[in-house]
Motif scaffolding. Structure first.
Motif, PDB file in Angstrom:
ATOM      1  N   GLU A 257     -12.238  -6.866 -13.169  1.00 23.15           N
ATOM      2  CA  GLU A 257     -11.025  -6.408 -13.275  1.00 23.15           C
ATOM      3  C   GLU A 257     -10.080  -6.842 -12.187  1.00 23.15           C
ATOM      4  O   GLU A 257     -10.547  -7.396 -11.163  1.00 23.15           O
ATOM      5  CB  GLU A 257     -10.986  -4.846 -13.473  1.00 23.15           C
ATOM      6  CG  GLU A 257     -11.746  -4.159 -14.527  1.00 23.15           C
ATOM      7  CD  GLU A 257     -11.217  -4.324 -15.754  1.00 23.15           C
ATOM      8  OE1 GLU A 257      -9.627  -4.146 -15.968  1.00 23.15           O
ATOM      9  OE2 GLU A 257     -12.025  -4.478 -16.848  1.00 23.15           O
ATOM     10  N   ASP A 258      -8.854  -6.739 -12.333  1.00 25.89           N
ATOM     11  CA  ASP A 258      -7.801  -7.038 -11.041  1.00 25.89           C
ATOM     12  C   ASP A 258      -8.420  -6.050 -10.024  1.00 25.89           C
ATOM     13  O   ASP A 258      -8.715  -5.170  -9.794  1.00 25.89           O
ATOM     14  CB  ASP A 258      -6.268  -6.571 -11.357  1.00 25.89           C
ATOM     15  CG  ASP A 258      -5.682  -7.646 -12.205  1.00 25.89           C
ATOM     16  OD1 ASP A 258      -6.483  -8.569 -12.807  1.00 25.89           O
ATOM     17  OD2 ASP A 258      -4.747  -7.439 -12.711  1.00 25.89           O
ATOM     18  N   GLU A 259      -8.321  -6.839  -8.670  1.00 27.24           N
ATOM     19  CA  GLU A 259      -8.801  -6.207  -7.594  1.00 27.24           C
ATOM     20  C   GLU A 259      -7.553  -6.419  -6.600  1.00 27.24           C
ATOM     21  O   GLU A 259      -6.648  -7.046  -6.617  1.00 27.24           O
ATOM     22  CB  GLU A 259      -9.997  -6.828  -7.087  1.00 27.24           C
ATOM     23  CG  GLU A 259     -11.225  -6.921  -7.856  1.00 27.24           C
ATOM     24  CD  GLU A 259     -12.350  -7.601  -7.297  1.00 27.24           C
ATOM     25  OE1 GLU A 259     -13.182  -7.136  -6.868  1.00 27.24           O
ATOM     26  OE2 GLU A 259     -12.162  -8.993  -7.304  1.00 27.24           O
ATOM     27  N   THR A 260      -7.557  -5.551  -5.477  1.00 25.09           N
ATOM     28  CA  THR A 260      -6.458  -5.338  -4.596  1.00 25.09           C
ATOM     29  C   THR A 260      -6.832  -6.003  -3.249  1.00 25.09           C
ATOM     30  O   THR A 260      -7.957  -5.777  -2.773  1.00 25.09           O
ATOM     31  CB  THR A 260      -6.013  -3.864  -4.397  1.00 25.09           C
ATOM     32  OG1 THR A 260      -7.210  -3.122  -3.859  1.00 25.09           O
ATOM     33  CG2 THR A 260      -5.210  -3.345  -5.584  1.00 25.09           C
ATOM     34  N   ILE A 261      -5.844  -6.426  -2.461  1.00 25.23           N
ATOM     35  CA  ILE A 261      -5.926  -7.140  -1.069  1.00 25.23           C
ATOM     36  C   ILE A 261      -4.842  -6.125  -0.281  1.00 25.23           C
ATOM     37  O   ILE A 261      -3.873  -6.620  -0.518  1.00 25.23           O
ATOM     38  CB  ILE A 261      -6.143  -8.303  -0.915  1.00 25.23           C
ATOM     39  CG1 ILE A 261      -7.035  -9.163  -1.916  1.00 25.23           C
ATOM     40  CG2 ILE A 261      -6.211  -9.001   0.575  1.00 25.23           C
ATOM     41  CD1 ILE A 261      -6.827 -10.643  -2.107  1.00 25.23           C
ATOM     42  N   VAL A 262      -5.071  -5.542   0.417  1.00 25.35           N
ATOM     43  CA  VAL A 262      -4.319  -4.703   1.018  1.00 25.35           C
ATOM     44  C   VAL A 262      -4.481  -5.198   2.558  1.00 25.35           C
ATOM     45  O   VAL A 262      -5.375  -4.988   3.285  1.00 25.35           O
ATOM     46  CB  VAL A 262      -4.383  -3.139   1.271  1.00 25.35           C
ATOM     47  CG1 VAL A 262      -3.538  -2.339   1.775  1.00 25.35           C
ATOM     48  CG2 VAL A 262      -4.605  -2.658  -0.359  1.00 25.35           C
ATOM     49  N   LEU A 263      -3.245  -5.741   3.123  1.00 31.19           N
ATOM     50  CA  LEU A 263      -2.907  -5.992   4.416  1.00 31.19           C
ATOM     51  C   LEU A 263      -2.148  -5.115   5.466  1.00 31.19           C
ATOM     52  O   LEU A 263      -0.996  -4.498   5.036  1.00 31.19           O
ATOM     53  CB  LEU A 263      -2.227  -7.303   4.455  1.00 31.19           C
ATOM     54  CG  LEU A 263      -2.220  -7.733   5.833  1.00 31.19           C
ATOM     55  CD1 LEU A 263      -2.537  -9.513   5.882  1.00 31.19           C
ATOM     56  CD2 LEU A 263      -0.831  -7.846   6.563  1.00 31.19           C
ATOM     57  N   THR A 264      -2.925  -4.479   6.397  1.00 30.54           N
ATOM     58  CA  THR A 264      -2.069  -3.551   7.286  1.00 30.54           C
ATOM     59  C   THR A 264      -1.806  -4.186   8.775  1.00 30.54           C
ATOM     60  O   THR A 264      -2.887  -4.652   9.468  1.00 30.54           O
ATOM     61  CB  THR A 264      -2.712  -2.206   7.388  1.00 30.54           C
ATOM     62  OG1 THR A 264      -2.882  -1.690   6.191  1.00 30.54           O
ATOM     63  CG2 THR A 264      -2.045  -1.088   8.153  1.00 30.54           C
TER      64      THR A 264
ATOM     65  N   LEU B  20       2.368  -0.296   8.479  1.00 28.80           N
ATOM     66  CA  LEU B  20       2.926  -1.385   7.617  1.00 28.80           C
ATOM     67  C   LEU B  20       1.981  -2.121   6.837  1.00 28.80           C
ATOM     68  O   LEU B  20       1.373  -2.910   7.470  1.00 28.80           O
ATOM     69  CB  LEU B  20       3.776  -2.413   8.587  1.00 28.80           C
ATOM     70  CG  LEU B  20       4.787  -3.188   8.050  1.00 28.80           C
ATOM     71  CD1 LEU B  20       6.025  -2.545   7.411  1.00 28.80           C
ATOM     72  CD2 LEU B  20       5.199  -4.302   8.964  1.00 28.80           C
ATOM     73  N   THR B  21       2.080  -1.791   5.635  1.00 26.42           N
ATOM     74  CA  THR B  21       1.162  -2.450   4.597  1.00 26.42           C
ATOM     75  C   THR B  21       1.715  -2.957   3.272  1.00 26.42           C
ATOM     76  O   THR B  21       2.644  -2.413   3.035  1.00 26.42           O
ATOM     77  CB  THR B  21       0.282  -1.164   4.144  1.00 26.42           C
ATOM     78  OG1 THR B  21      -0.233  -0.522   5.350  1.00 26.42           O
ATOM     79  CG2 THR B  21      -0.850  -1.462   3.061  1.00 26.42           C
ATOM     80  N   ALA B  22       1.069  -3.960   2.745  1.00 31.27           N
ATOM     81  CA  ALA B  22       1.518  -4.495   1.682  1.00 31.27           C
ATOM     82  C   ALA B  22       0.328  -5.099   0.715  1.00 31.27           C
ATOM     83  O   ALA B  22      -0.876  -4.982   1.619  1.00 31.27           O
ATOM     84  CB  ALA B  22       2.460  -5.631   1.915  1.00 31.27           C
ATOM     85  N   THR B  23       0.373  -5.147  -0.436  1.00 30.60           N
ATOM     86  CA  THR B  23      -0.806  -5.567  -1.365  1.00 30.60           C
ATOM     87  C   THR B  23      -0.571  -6.592  -2.277  1.00 30.60           C
ATOM     88  O   THR B  23       0.746  -6.650  -2.803  1.00 30.60           O
ATOM     89  CB  THR B  23      -1.005  -4.214  -2.135  1.00 30.60           C
ATOM     90  OG1 THR B  23      -1.101  -3.087  -1.496  1.00 30.60           O
ATOM     91  CG2 THR B  23      -2.110  -4.307  -3.060  1.00 30.60           C
ATOM     92  N   VAL B  24      -1.563  -7.308  -2.350  1.00 37.27           N
ATOM     93  CA  VAL B  24      -1.648  -8.388  -3.509  1.00 37.27           C
ATOM     94  C   VAL B  24      -2.842  -8.079  -4.455  1.00 37.27           C
ATOM     95  O   VAL B  24      -3.837  -7.574  -4.001  1.00 37.27           O
ATOM     96  CB  VAL B  24      -2.194 -10.069  -2.606  1.00 37.27           C
ATOM     97  CG1 VAL B  24      -2.676 -11.099  -3.614  1.00 37.27           C
ATOM     98  CG2 VAL B  24      -0.868 -10.405  -1.752  1.00 37.27           C
ATOM     99  N   ILE B  25      -2.386  -8.541  -5.530  1.00 38.88           N
ATOM    100  CA  ILE B  25      -3.367  -8.235  -6.658  1.00 38.88           C
ATOM    101  C   ILE B  25      -4.057  -9.692  -6.949  1.00 38.88           C
ATOM    102  O   ILE B  25      -3.488 -10.614  -7.196  1.00 38.88           O
ATOM    103  CB  ILE B  25      -2.718  -7.771  -7.874  1.00 38.88           C
ATOM    104  CG1 ILE B  25      -1.939  -6.510  -7.584  1.00 38.88           C
ATOM    105  CG2 ILE B  25      -3.712  -7.613  -9.281  1.00 38.88           C
ATOM    106  CD1 ILE B  25      -2.726  -5.248  -7.242  1.00 38.88           C
TER     107      ILE B  25
END
Length: 121
Positions: A92-99, A112-117
């Motif tokens: 399935e799609d997975e997330t990569i969360v950068l903080t 301060l966080t953002a996400t790439v799918i």
């Protein structure tokens, strides 16, 4: 449209934000986080540590990023590229969360966080 979050870096009086190229995919479609400082002087470089989390596994689903990003002197941003690693699994799609994390010379006023799918091929 890129996902953007902003917060202040109080001691250096910079504003920093993260924008993403939010869609990465196997094989070979990278995602990216762009860290930008707004205002203040750009005469010195600014190094900001970060952590990654999410459902995707660094070193297995994508190449492990360095853990720090440096905005060079004279520049207002730097890009952290997320390179997917191809595998034979159907996922399935997975997330990569950068903080962004606190570091020397500045204080983050908030997380301060953002996400790439990351999509499977």
């Amino acid at each position: 449209m890129p996902f953007t979050l902003e917060c202040g870096l109080s001691q250096l009086e910079f504003l920093s934000r993260i924008e993403t190229d939010p869609a990465a995919a196997e094989p070979g479609v990278p995602g990216a986080f762009t860290v930008t400082r707004l205002g203040g002087s750009t005469t010195a470089s600014l190094t900001i540590p970060y952590t990654v989390s999410g459902s995707a596994i660094p070193g297995y689903d994508y190449a492990s990023p360095a853990g720090v990003v440096t905005i060079p002197a004279g520049q207002s941003n730097a890009v952290i590229v997320i390179t997917p690693l191809d595998d034979a699994e159907i996922e399935e799609d997975e997330t990569i969360v950068l903080t962004l994390a606190p570091g020397a010379g500045y204080n983050l006023e908030s997380n301060l966080t953002a996400t790439v799918i990351l999509s499977d091929d």
